[in-house]
Design an enzyme around this catalytic site. Sequence first.
Site, mmCIF file in Angstrom:
data_model
loop_
_atom_site.group_PDB
_atom_site.id
_atom_site.type_symbol
_atom_site.label_atom_id
_atom_site.label_comp_id
_atom_site.label_asym_id
_atom_site.label_seq_id
_atom_site.Cartn_x
_atom_site.Cartn_y
_atom_site.Cartn_z
ATOM 1 N N GLU A 87 42.125 63.249 108.079
ATOM 2 C CA GLU A 87 42.738 62.286 109.061
ATOM 3 C C GLU A 87 43.410 63.350 110.514
ATOM 4 O OE1 GLU A 87 46.115 60.342 107.412
ATOM 5 O OE2 GLU A 87 46.734 59.713 109.422
ATOM 6 N N CYS A 144 67.577 66.712 93.110
ATOM 7 C CA CYS A 144 68.079 67.841 94.089
ATOM 8 C C CYS A 144 69.291 67.844 94.291
ATOM 9 C CB CYS A 144 66.859 67.954 94.910
ATOM 10 S SG CYS A 144 66.905 69.710 95.447
ATOM 11 N N HIS A 149 62.237 67.678 92.224
ATOM 12 C CA HIS A 149 62.076 66.115 92.946
ATOM 13 C C HIS A 149 60.885 65.440 92.022
ATOM 14 C CE1 HIS A 149 64.140 66.883 96.601
ATOM 15 N NE2 HIS A 149 63.866 68.213 96.476
ATOM 16 N N GLU A 151 60.075 62.582 91.954
ATOM 17 C CA GLU A 151 59.428 61.389 92.947
ATOM 18 C C GLU A 151 58.061 61.866 93.341
ATOM 19 O OE1 GLU A 151 62.156 63.231 93.905
ATOM 20 O OE2 GLU A 151 62.389 63.522 96.129
HETATM 21 N N1 GLN Z 1 70.309 71.491 100.140
HETATM 22 C C1 GLN Z 1 70.050 71.528 98.819
HETATM 23 C C2 GLN Z 1 69.534 73.065 98.606
HETATM 24 O O1 GLN Z 1 68.991 73.485 99.250
HETATM 25 C C3 GLN Z 1 69.219 70.340 98.126
HETATM 26 C C4 GLN Z 1 67.724 70.428 98.559
HETATM 27 C C5 GLN Z 1 67.219 69.292 98.288
HETATM 28 O O2 GLN Z 1 67.773 68.171 97.949
HETATM 29 N N2 GLN Z 1 65.938 69.242 98.565
HETATM 30 O O3 GLN Z 1 69.636 73.530 97.483
#
Ligand code: GLN
Length: 547
Positions: free
Chosen positions: A142, A383, A509, A511
Amino acid sequence: MTTKYIFFTGGVVSSVGKGVTAAAMGRLLKERGFSVAVQKLDPYINVDPGTMSPYQHGEVYVLDDGAETDLDLGHYERFIDVRLNKVCNVTTGQVYAEVISKERRGDYLGGTIQVIPHITNEIKRRIGLVGKTTGAEIVLVEVGGTVGDIESLPFLEAIRQLRSDLGRENTFYVHVTWLPWIGATEELKTKPTQHSVRELRSIGISPDMIVARSDHPVDESLREKIALFCDVERRAVVPMVTTSVLYEVPLLLEEAGVAELVLHRLGLEARTRPDWSDWKKLVERVRQPKPKVRIALVGKYVELHDAYMSVREALKHAALALGVEPEIHWVHSAELEKGKGWDQVVQADGILVPGGFGSRGIEGKIRAIHHARTQKVPYLGLCLGMQLMVVEFGRYVFGSDEVNSTEFDRSTPYPVIDLMPEQHGITDMGGTMRLGLYPCRLQPDTRARACYGVDVVEERHRHRFEFNNAFRDIFTQRGMVLSGLSPDGRLVEITEIADHPFMVGTQFHPEFLSRPNRPHPLFLGFMRAAAERAGVLETEKETVTNA
Ligand code: GLN
């Protein structure tokens, strides 16, 4: 077999769903027994979107290998159910950085470095890497932006050359355009499409297929007109009317018969018959009215929902599996600090604090987390959402508002979240976080272990800060459970609150690994707890299992 390429360009306007179209097309081909991968070519000069504000760019999507990529990669992975790698997102910045470093090394000694052939060759090399590194037989590429943009020209020139390099039977060009609706005369207009095809032709690319996006049904005469003026077969003009159900797009493309056309032109035959029964069920379930579960998503970039694309999709996947509808209330954390939006937090059946950077809105998030813990409202922290759950708990344990993450208060006497030792001394901002897939061992008899149903999982990370181990003992004595640790036990990956219906925070994460038919176990656990609180869960409604 020789790798086959399908190129997607955009015409008229951006944001018409080129990425979703490519992703859906990939799914059609996978359903026919081919291994596919998708690559996005982004014309901006940043090396990756990791250093861009989500307001500029939407979410930064993270891959297994730690590549920080465009959110379209999320569409590709979710629709096709593949795991992509870092060569699947190329930016102008990466291309130039590579060519300039070669020039400095002396690789081109004596030569003048030019867009053609040096930049275009580097683009073609990177396109070639997708098949080599993923083993994909069909690579969908893409090109970001819209035909006519100055900055995408080298990419278009590179894909143009690939037709002569690789041959007609190995390349296919799809142009995705937009048909504007003129309210006064109540008609769709094809002129901008004609112009953008002419523009594409002037660079030497003749589209083999036109996907004409519109908000209104496209009748046969219009299709014929586009075919005639743009010199493509009529069956290769594919009208694609906006649908409220994103996951319906593959079914619409299937109905339009595009896969057969593409395969025929690439000299391929389907190896398997597509089986859409699960997708159809999925789309039907989306359409059915379902009881609502109120989720307060407390974040900093809430005006732009794209900034939390994967979180929103993961919530939908989990809700769908439980037969409920997530009603997401986007709560601005900085506004919460001024007392605004609090009712949305209080009325929520579940509270979610996603990832984030920087100090704006931090106290608002902590207040929402305090509410979740003390009022026993289901909570999921991702996170930053996990780190602030630790801060909030620390404030309760020590009875002090000075408890903080050193990201927000360098001199806090209670640095419960702190830089990892290996992060000290790093000064570059781009690509220097803990990124990508890391294993996590789940501790027995914890909520996380119960959700996942296995002992070890691998999840994607993107952060600099971590739980400070100096606080482990006191926190666990006071009721925090460290339910996921790195296999060497050094890093805290998941925290939960023991005496609570569902309060879980993840340093990673989750998600990014949720799929439409395979919701993420922690999102499922969170959504189930929220639906129970809302009183709408019929347990036998769960239709999807976690494989
Ligand atoms: N700011 C935080 C860190 O750097 C959390 C990062 C995030 O939520 N992706 O650890």
